[in-house]
Design an enzyme around this catalytic site. Structure first.
Site, PDB file in Angstrom:
ATOM      1  CB  ILE A  62      -0.943  -0.217   1.293  1.00  0.00           C
ATOM      2  CG1 ILE A  62      -2.020   0.689   1.608  1.00  0.00           C
ATOM      3  CG2 ILE A  62      -0.349  -0.101   2.988  1.00  0.00           C
ATOM      4  CD1 ILE A  62      -2.732   1.120   1.961  1.00  0.00           C
ATOM      5  CB  SER A  63       1.397   4.048  -2.098  1.00  0.00           C
ATOM      6  OG  SER A  63       1.740   3.347  -3.778  1.00  0.00           O
ATOM      7  CD  GLN A  64       5.882   8.422   0.848  1.00  0.00           C
ATOM      8  OE1 GLN A  64       6.950   7.902  -0.495  1.00  0.00           O
ATOM      9  NE2 GLN A  64       5.584   8.473   1.778  1.00  0.00           N
TER      10      GLN A  64
END
Length: 212
Positions: A62-64
């Site tokens: 999950i992207s920052q």
């Protein structure tokens, strides 16, 4: 735990998103509300609001939070947009999009991730998301054109099928390049055969796998 997560979410928005210059009020408000921790495996939920990507299994992340906010802001969404998302992943970016536009068509190649994301998003009562299992390189030609396209994994070149499925005056946000030399592109379709490309910044995403 609810109060703790609410505090962490508020802190995330203030320290990671506002501090770095995100100005779109709708993006900011949506990210204050969506329970990011629900999209992360329980064993890693303590990292849900930290300033970095989190593994969600199957070699995916999950992207920052900042990258989610930045890519969403660059899409310039409005409530009438029809959006194609390549790479459902955890479903968190999907939730952000669906909170800001008319419809989201999201495609994922890993059935385990797709089913998990679908379950969470349905539990959160989203009604404007259409889920597809398939090859992101091909997009969804049967449902094109799309006002906006967002790609959450990096191909080495922009997939021609995705450019073809972008509406005139539409915007695509996509990371492009090999693992250690990727840039985030903003592509605007000016007319049938004319695309404007702008390099936004250096990024690092997992590769966009192509099914042959």
């Amino acid at each position: 735990m609810k109060d703790e997560y609410e505090f962490l979410r508020k802190e995330m928005v203030e320290e990671q998103i506002l501090y770095r210059g995100i100005k779109d009020k709708r993006v900011i408000e949506v990210m204050k509300k969506i329970p990011r921790h629900l999209f992360i495996p329980e064993s890693k939920r303590r990292f849900a609001y930290e300033d970095g990507p989190v593994e969600i299994g199957f070699g995916q992340t999950i992207s920052q939070p900042y990258i989610v906010a930045y890519m969403t802001e660059q899409l310039e969404l409005d409530e009438n947009n029809k959006v194609l998302e390549i790479g459902t992943g955890s479903g968190y970016q999907t939730a952000v999009l669906a909170s800001m536009c008319k419809e989201v068509y999201t495609i994922e190649r890993l059935p385990q991730l797709l089913e998990k994301a679908k379950s969470i998003l349905e539990e959160l009562k989203f009604k404007n998301i259409h889920f597809f299992l398939g090859d992101g390189w091909k997009g969804l030609p049967d449902y094109a054109p799309f006002d906006r396209i967002i790609v959450t994994a990096a191909p080495e070149i922009v997939p021609p099928a995705l450019k073809e499925q972008l509406a005139v005056d539409g915007i695509m946000i996509i990371p492009v390049g090999p693992m250690y030399n990727q840039v985030l592109l903003k592509i605007i379709r000016k007319n049938k055969n004319n695309f404007k490309e702008e390099v936004l910044e250096a990024v690092r995403f997992v590769p966009l796998v192509k099914d042959f």
